[in-house]
Design a protein around this motif. Sequence first.
Motif, PDB file in Angstrom:
ATOM      1  N   GLY A 183       3.820  -1.618   1.145  1.00  0.00           N
ATOM      2  CA  GLY A 183       3.385  -0.252   0.927  1.00  0.00           C
ATOM      3  C   GLY A 183       4.250   0.738   1.669  1.00  0.00           C
ATOM      4  N   THR A 184       3.660   1.908   1.906  1.00  0.00           N
ATOM      5  CA  THR A 184       4.391   2.978   2.593  1.00  0.00           C
ATOM      6  C   THR A 184       3.442   3.733   3.509  1.00  0.00           C
ATOM      7  N   GLY A 185       3.998   4.443   4.438  1.00  0.00           N
ATOM      8  CA  GLY A 185       3.246   5.378   5.247  1.00  0.00           C
ATOM      9  C   GLY A 185       2.341   4.779   6.307  1.00  0.00           C
ATOM     10  N   VAL A 236      -0.878   4.140   6.412  1.00  0.00           N
ATOM     11  CA  VAL A 236      -1.869   3.106   6.071  1.00  0.00           C
ATOM     12  C   VAL A 236      -1.232   1.718   6.167  1.00  0.00           C
ATOM     13  N   ALA A 237      -0.059   1.563   5.600  1.00  0.00           N
ATOM     14  CA  ALA A 237       0.640   0.279   5.672  1.00  0.00           C
ATOM     15  C   ALA A 237       0.959  -0.078   7.121  1.00  0.00           C
ATOM     16  N   GLU A 259       8.461  -2.046   2.890  1.00  0.00           N
ATOM     17  CA  GLU A 259       8.381  -0.711   2.290  1.00  0.00           C
ATOM     18  C   GLU A 259       8.839  -0.819   0.843  1.00  0.00           C
ATOM     19  N   SER A 312      -1.622  -5.154  -0.097  1.00  0.00           N
ATOM     20  CA  SER A 312      -1.035  -3.987  -0.739  1.00  0.00           C
ATOM     21  C   SER A 312      -1.727  -2.753  -0.156  1.00  0.00           C
ATOM     22  N   ALA A 313      -0.974  -1.949   0.592  1.00  0.00           N
ATOM     23  CA  ALA A 313      -1.558  -0.805   1.295  1.00  0.00           C
ATOM     24  C   ALA A 313      -0.751   0.451   0.995  1.00  0.00           C
ATOM     25  N   ALA A 314      -1.373   1.434   0.325  1.00  0.00           N
ATOM     26  CA  ALA A 314      -0.677   2.664  -0.062  1.00  0.00           C
ATOM     27  C   ALA A 314       0.607   2.297  -0.792  1.00  0.00           C
ATOM     28  N   ASN A 315       0.455   1.459  -1.784  1.00  0.00           N
ATOM     29  CA  ASN A 315       1.573   0.832  -2.456  1.00  0.00           C
ATOM     30  C   ASN A 315       1.614   1.244  -3.923  1.00  0.00           C
ATOM     31  N   ARG A 316       2.791   1.630  -4.415  1.00  0.00           N
ATOM     32  CA  ARG A 316       2.957   1.986  -5.823  1.00  0.00           C
ATOM     33  C   ARG A 316       3.532   0.845  -6.647  1.00  0.00           C
TER      34      ARG A 316
END
Length: 89
Positions: free
Chosen positions: A11-13, A15-16, A34, A77-81
């Motif tokens: 993920g990103t940011g 939260v990840a 990332e 999967s955390a803040a993941n696109r």
Amino acid sequence: MSKFEKYFIIGTGSVALACADTLKGLNLKPTLIESRKSGLSSLRASCDKKGIDYLSLQGGDLKDFLNAIEEPSLIVSAANRYLFPAEIV
């Protein structure tokens, strides 16, 4: 003792990072991946500061990486696109 041998946060940011930091706080060794391309990643800098392994993988590279995992692994999967392909799920 955990049934997992490896731990990946994708993920990103913040939260990840918080997820990876929580696992590290449980004396586990997570790798934060990332899932978007970034020239200057503040997430990488934060991981370095906290002693968390970091990778930057996108698209086909991420799919190949996930497909190559053989050990029992926890993948969060955390803040993941990134959309996981069917063969990975």
